[in-house]
Design an enzyme around this catalytic site. Structure first.
Site, PDB file in Angstrom:
ATOM      1  N   ARG A  61     -11.005  -6.291  -4.935  1.00 33.01           N
ATOM      2  CA  ARG A  61     -11.312  -5.934  -6.067  1.00 33.01           C
ATOM      3  C   ARG A  61     -11.003  -7.085  -7.251  1.00 33.01           C
ATOM      4  O   ARG A  61     -11.399  -6.875  -8.307  1.00 33.01           O
ATOM      5  CB  ARG A  61     -11.189  -4.863  -6.528  1.00 33.01           C
ATOM      6  CG  ARG A  61     -11.777  -3.466  -5.751  1.00 33.01           C
ATOM      7  CD  ARG A  61     -11.236  -2.160  -6.307  1.00 33.01           C
ATOM      8  NE  ARG A  61     -10.986  -1.289  -5.211  1.00 33.01           N
ATOM      9  CZ  ARG A  61     -10.426  -0.139  -5.392  1.00 33.01           C
ATOM     10  NH1 ARG A  61      -9.691   0.073  -6.308  1.00 33.01           N
ATOM     11  NH2 ARG A  61      -9.963   0.496  -4.245  1.00 33.01           N
TER      12      ARG A  61
ATOM     13  N   GLU B 113      -2.858  -1.613   1.479  1.00 33.95           N
ATOM     14  CA  GLU B 113      -4.270  -1.903   1.946  1.00 33.95           C
ATOM     15  C   GLU B 113      -4.631  -2.790   0.591  1.00 33.95           C
ATOM     16  O   GLU B 113      -4.498  -2.257  -0.554  1.00 33.95           O
ATOM     17  CB  GLU B 113      -4.996  -0.616   2.017  1.00 33.95           C
ATOM     18  CG  GLU B 113      -6.588  -0.714   1.947  1.00 33.95           C
ATOM     19  CD  GLU B 113      -7.441   0.615   1.772  1.00 33.95           C
ATOM     20  OE1 GLU B 113      -6.808   1.493   2.256  1.00 33.95           O
ATOM     21  OE2 GLU B 113      -8.379   0.540   0.832  1.00 33.95           O
TER      22      GLU B 113
ATOM     23  N   LYS C  50     -12.094   6.814   6.969  1.00 35.53           N
ATOM     24  CA  LYS C  50     -11.845   7.172   5.729  1.00 35.53           C
ATOM     25  C   LYS C  50     -12.581   8.055   5.009  1.00 35.53           C
ATOM     26  O   LYS C  50     -13.828   7.819   5.174  1.00 35.53           O
ATOM     27  CB  LYS C  50     -11.764   5.881   4.967  1.00 35.53           C
ATOM     28  CG  LYS C  50     -11.314   5.942   3.588  1.00 35.53           C
ATOM     29  CD  LYS C  50     -11.140   4.327   2.888  1.00 35.53           C
ATOM     30  CE  LYS C  50     -10.703   4.554   1.366  1.00 35.53           C
ATOM     31  NZ  LYS C  50     -10.327   3.383   0.813  1.00 35.53           N
TER      32      LYS C  50
ATOM     33  N   THR D  30     -11.562  -2.432   0.322  1.00 37.31           N
ATOM     34  CA  THR D  30     -12.673  -2.482  -0.532  1.00 37.31           C
ATOM     35  C   THR D  30     -13.372  -3.799   0.245  1.00 37.31           C
ATOM     36  O   THR D  30     -14.038  -4.351  -0.545  1.00 37.31           O
ATOM     37  CB  THR D  30     -12.514  -3.020  -1.961  1.00 37.31           C
ATOM     38  OG1 THR D  30     -11.438  -2.131  -2.456  1.00 37.31           O
ATOM     39  CG2 THR D  30     -13.615  -2.599  -2.979  1.00 37.31           C
TER      40      THR D  30
HETATM   41  C1  3PG Z   1      -9.216   3.610  -3.520  1.00 39.43           C
HETATM   42  O1  3PG Z   1      -8.899   2.411  -4.245  1.00 39.43           O
HETATM   43  O2  3PG Z   1      -9.572   3.663  -2.424  1.00 39.43           O
HETATM   44  C2  3PG Z   1      -9.340   4.627  -4.508  1.00 39.43           C
HETATM   45  O3  3PG Z   1      -9.705   4.491  -5.758  1.00 39.43           O
HETATM   46  C3  3PG Z   1      -8.016   5.327  -4.593  1.00 39.43           C
HETATM   47  O4  3PG Z   1      -7.786   6.564  -5.213  1.00 39.43           O
HETATM   48  P1  3PG Z   1      -6.538   6.839  -6.143  1.00 39.43           P
HETATM   49  O5  3PG Z   1      -6.462   5.759  -7.462  1.00 39.43           O
HETATM   50  O6  3PG Z   1      -7.177   8.248  -6.672  1.00 39.43           O
HETATM   51  O7  3PG Z   1      -5.567   6.894  -5.237  1.00 39.43           O
END
Ligand code: 3PG
Length: 218
Positions: A51, A47, A135, A75
């Site tokens: 960002r 994924e 999600k 994102t």
């Molecule tokens: C994301 O990017 O979906 C979350 O920030 C992932 O969280 P994590 O870094 O705790 O795995």
């Protein structure tokens, strides 16, 4: 999996993968070695989050040069990003919340989409769009497995993908829950693991996570 899930399609691939690596890449040149390390380690999905400015380029090169890798975008906050992601080669779209415009654009274009929700009202909106998976983000802060189980008792057959605070230490607990299709997480693709240009640590951390999935899901 219940018959509710597609047997040969996207949801089944997500279930089989078990842990979807959430990738934040600043440099497009890291995308292909990272993708190959994910495939070699046994989690053939990425994924790639919108960002960073490199996201679309990363999606493009991964989808071209990493055979066997399921490449999606994360994102995704608006339709323009969804369109850019799909144009670059993303085959699925994930969001940290949901925008019904994005959801509808994906449904209209037959792009698999996993938006996020943490409240009954949010899950209701997504179920009413015909979605089978939400999600659950940020999972740790919103009550983790306890909240997911409470939601799953009402939204019968609906599945959740907890992300945020999942790690090698707790992924087994999450994956043992029948309401959980897969977890998302960044721990196996942290930039510090490949800061020196060697993706061996990514492959190792991916392999450890994949071993948990295999133990639980065969
Ligand atoms: C994301 O990017 O979906 C979350 O920030 C992932 O969280 P994590 O870094 O705790 O795995």
């Amino acid at each position: 999996m219940s018959d509710y899930m597609d047997k040969d399609g996207f949801y089944n691939k997500v279930y089989q993968t078990g842990v979807v690596p959430v990738v934040v890449l600043e440099r497009a040149e890291d995308a292909v070695p990272l993708g190959r390390a994910l495939v070699a380690g046994g989690l053939p999905a990425a994924e790639v989050t919108f960002r960073t400015a490199a996201a679309a380029d990363c999606i493009h090169t991964m989808s071209q040069e990493c055979p066997g890798l399921l490449v999606g975008a994360g994102t995704v906050l608006n339709v323009e990003q969804a369109r850019r992601a799909v144009d670059a080669g993303a085959t699925f779209v994930v969001s940290p919340g949901f925008d019904l415009g994005v959801v509808d654009w994906c449904l209209d274009h037959e792009v698999d989409v996993i938006p996020a929700g943490v409240t009954p009202t949010e899950v209701t909106a997504l179920v009413n769009r015909g979605l089978a998976v939400t999600k659950f983000f940020p999972a740790a802060q919103y009550g983790g497995r306890g909240t997911i189980d409470a939601l799953a008792s009402v939204f019968v057959g609906h599945r959740f993908m907890p992300t945020g605070g999942v790690s090698l230490a707790n992924v087994e607990e999450y994956l043992g829950d029948p309401a959980i299709i897969a977890c998302g997480g960044t721990w196996m693709v942290k930039p510090k693991l490949f800061a020196d240009g060697d993706f061996g640590q990514v492959e190792k951390a991916t392999g450890e996570a994949a071993a948990v999935v295999r133990r639980l899901r065969g």
